[in-house]
Write a protein that holds these residues in place. Structure first.
Motif, short mmCIF file in Angstrom:
data_model
loop_
_atom_site.label_atom_id
_atom_site.label_comp_id
_atom_site.label_asym_id
_atom_site.label_seq_id
_atom_site.Cartn_x
_atom_site.Cartn_y
_atom_site.Cartn_z
N ARG A 176 0.83 -1.20 0.00
CA ARG A 176 0.00 0.00 0.00
C ARG A 176 0.87 1.26 0.00
O ARG A 176 0.62 2.21 -0.73
CB ARG A 176 -0.93 0.01 1.20
CG ARG A 176 -1.84 1.25 1.21
CD ARG A 176 -2.72 1.32 2.42
NE ARG A 176 -3.62 0.18 2.47
CZ ARG A 176 -4.16 -0.27 3.58
NH1 ARG A 176 -3.89 0.29 4.73
NH2 ARG A 176 -4.97 -1.30 3.54
N HIS A 177 1.90 1.25 0.83
CA HIS A 177 2.80 2.41 0.89
C HIS A 177 3.50 2.64 -0.45
O HIS A 177 3.58 3.77 -0.94
CB HIS A 177 3.84 2.20 1.99
CG HIS A 177 4.90 3.24 2.02
ND1 HIS A 177 4.66 4.53 2.43
CD2 HIS A 177 6.21 3.18 1.67
CE1 HIS A 177 5.78 5.22 2.33
NE2 HIS A 177 6.73 4.42 1.87
N TRP A 233 2.47 1.62 -3.41
CA TRP A 233 1.47 1.97 -4.42
C TRP A 233 1.13 3.46 -4.34
O TRP A 233 1.07 4.15 -5.34
CB TRP A 233 0.22 1.11 -4.25
CG TRP A 233 -0.83 1.44 -5.24
CD1 TRP A 233 -1.96 2.17 -5.03
CD2 TRP A 233 -0.86 1.08 -6.62
NE1 TRP A 233 -2.69 2.27 -6.18
CE2 TRP A 233 -2.04 1.61 -7.17
CE3 TRP A 233 -0.01 0.35 -7.43
CZ2 TRP A 233 -2.38 1.44 -8.50
CZ3 TRP A 233 -0.36 0.18 -8.76
CH2 TRP A 233 -1.52 0.72 -9.27
N THR A 234 0.92 3.97 -3.12
CA THR A 234 0.60 5.40 -2.99
C THR A 234 1.80 6.26 -3.37
O THR A 234 1.63 7.32 -3.97
CB THR A 234 0.16 5.74 -1.55
OG1 THR A 234 1.17 5.32 -0.64
CG2 THR A 234 -1.15 5.06 -1.21
N ARG A 241 1.90 6.38 -7.18
CA ARG A 241 0.81 7.12 -7.81
C ARG A 241 0.88 8.62 -7.52
O ARG A 241 0.15 9.39 -8.12
CB ARG A 241 -0.54 6.59 -7.32
CG ARG A 241 -0.77 5.12 -7.61
CD ARG A 241 -0.88 4.81 -9.05
NE ARG A 241 -2.01 5.49 -9.62
CZ ARG A 241 -2.20 5.71 -10.90
NH1 ARG A 241 -1.33 5.27 -11.76
NH2 ARG A 241 -3.25 6.35 -11.33
N LYS A 242 1.73 9.05 -6.60
CA LYS A 242 1.86 10.46 -6.27
C LYS A 242 2.47 11.24 -7.42
O LYS A 242 3.26 10.70 -8.18
CB LYS A 242 2.79 10.62 -5.06
CG LYS A 242 2.13 10.98 -3.80
CD LYS A 242 3.21 11.27 -2.79
CE LYS A 242 2.65 11.39 -1.42
NZ LYS A 242 3.67 11.59 -0.43
#
Length: 196
Positions: free
Chosen positions: A116-117, A119-120, A123-124
């Motif tokens: 999750r970390h 992926w975010t 995507r930033k």
């Protein structure tokens, strides 16, 4: 070197520390945390590399069955030990399989909680480019004498077509700071002189 006379390892009011007893759930949690730590994954990877060495030194049934027969005839006593340790089938042995299955579980346990970390972060939007490169710690300047910076930049970057079509009296789209750098003898930032 001797210790001072008043040095004490224990004091009279110190109680002996007693660790709490772990139940089955706590042992499972400890085992999972130990297995999914990066240190364990690296140790298992090293163990897998070391465990692959006998497969390279000893002939294997899967790739060289004639070599296995010759090894058994040349070393009858040692071949019984090697056979008992599954040395002629290293890559399909239970101990080699256990190492790579534990490594597989360990890597999954290391990667999945961090997905999750990552992926975010992926995507930033990227951070903005600084507008004044001279404030950066490694910016430098070059003194240009007798060089027309506008012509050099336009020739190297293809900006002359856009600059020629710009209406008179408007700022050039290619290099807004070209007027300050074009004067001979002035100091220009390398970021301004190389970027269009």
């Amino acid at each position: 070197m001797s210790r001072p006379s008043d040095a004490q390892d224990r004091f009279s009011d110190d109680a002996v520390a007693v660790n709490p007893r772990l139940g089955p759930l706590e042992w499972l949690r400890w085992g999972w945390r130990t297995l999914t730590s990066m240190r364990t994954a690296l140790l298992l990877l090293l163990a897998l590399a070391v465990a692959a060495v006998p497969g390279s030194l000893i002939p294997q049934n899967s790739s060289d069955p004639n070599g296995v027969i010759q090894y058994q005839q040349a070393n009858p006593g040692l071949s019984k030990v090697v056979e008992a340790l599954q040395g002629f089938d290293v890559y399909t042995s239970f101990w080699f399989s256990a190492i790579y299955l534990l490594l597989f579980i360990s890597l999954i346990g290391c990667v999945v909680p961090r997905l999750r970390h990552h992926w975010t972060a992926m995507r930033k939007a990227p951070p903005r480019t600084p507008s004044r490169f001279t404030r950066l710690p490694y910016s430098s300047s070059v003194r240009l004498r007798g060089v027309d910076v506008d012509a050099a930049v336009d020739a190297g970057s293809g900006c002359s077509a856009r600059a020629a079509t710009a209406p008179p009296g408007t700022a050039r789209a290619c290099r807004p700071s070209a007027a300050t750098c074009a004067r001979p003898g002035t100091s220009c930032s390398t970021a301004h002189s190389s970027a269009c």
